[in-house]
Write a protein that holds these residues in place. Sequence first.
Motif, PDB file in Angstrom:
ATOM      1  N   ARG A 108      45.917  48.680  23.502  1.00 57.50           N
ATOM      2  CA  ARG A 108      45.021  48.734  24.652  1.00 57.50           C
ATOM      3  C   ARG A 108      44.437  47.357  24.933  1.00 57.50           C
ATOM      4  N   ALA A 148      52.266  36.270  29.767  1.00 58.52           N
ATOM      5  CA  ALA A 148      52.656  37.675  29.661  1.00 58.52           C
ATOM      6  C   ALA A 148      52.721  38.294  31.063  1.00 58.52           C
ATOM      7  N   GLU A 189      54.551  40.472  32.375  1.00 61.40           N
ATOM      8  CA  GLU A 189      54.798  41.907  32.447  1.00 61.40           C
ATOM      9  C   GLU A 189      53.500  42.699  32.364  1.00 61.40           C
ATOM     10  N   VAL A 190      52.434  42.071  31.882  1.00 60.20           N
ATOM     11  CA  VAL A 190      51.157  42.751  31.676  1.00 60.20           C
ATOM     12  C   VAL A 190      50.083  42.239  32.635  1.00 60.20           C
ATOM     13  N   TYR A 204      45.994  43.775  35.767  1.00 60.88           N
ATOM     14  CA  TYR A 204      46.608  43.892  34.448  1.00 60.88           C
ATOM     15  C   TYR A 204      46.821  45.350  34.097  1.00 60.88           C
ATOM     16  N   SER A 205      47.735  45.578  33.198  1.00 60.89           N
ATOM     17  CA  SER A 205      47.990  46.916  32.687  1.00 60.89           C
ATOM     18  C   SER A 205      47.097  47.121  31.476  1.00 60.89           C
ATOM     19  N   GLU A 235      47.246  49.243  29.189  1.00 60.93           N
ATOM     20  CA  GLU A 235      48.007  49.635  28.008  1.00 60.93           C
ATOM     21  C   GLU A 235      49.372  48.970  28.079  1.00 60.93           C
ATOM     22  N   ALA A 236      49.763  48.372  26.984  1.00 63.69           N
ATOM     23  CA  ALA A 236      51.064  47.702  26.910  1.00 63.69           C
ATOM     24  C   ALA A 236      51.783  48.186  25.662  1.00 63.69           C
ATOM     25  N   GLN A 272      55.337  44.081  23.765  1.00 63.66           N
ATOM     26  CA  GLN A 272      54.579  43.041  24.465  1.00 63.66           C
ATOM     27  C   GLN A 272      53.497  42.405  23.593  1.00 63.66           C
ATOM     28  N   ARG A 273      53.307  42.909  22.369  1.00 70.40           N
ATOM     29  CA  ARG A 273      52.184  42.475  21.528  1.00 70.40           C
ATOM     30  C   ARG A 273      52.114  40.957  21.366  1.00 70.40           C
ATOM     31  N   VAL A 292      51.033  39.254  24.611  1.00 74.10           N
ATOM     32  CA  VAL A 292      49.642  39.579  24.944  1.00 74.10           C
ATOM     33  C   VAL A 292      48.678  38.829  24.020  1.00 74.10           C
TER      34      VAL A 292
END
Length: 74
Positions: free
Chosen positions: A2, A20, A22-23, A34-35, A37-38, A42-43, A46
């Motif tokens: 999160r 990042a 994608e996030v 931003y999202s 939750e990824a 993606q850790r 992020v």
Amino acid sequence: MRIAVDLNRCQGYAQCAFLAPEVFAMHGEESLLYSPEAGEEQREKVMQAAAACPVQAILVDAVDAPAEAVSGAR
């Protein structure tokens, strides 16, 4: 995983969107989207984005982190 961004603190430097994409994404010149939750894939990106934020506006919830990431164990 999160993610929360303090949008009052965010200054729109866009380092997160660069690291990042994608996030995180910039909407206009100053608004961040931003999202919250990824996925685990993606850790790393992020975490790099959170570390690169000049005003430290990105918070990543460690509750979902693998035990070795939280404790530093290997």
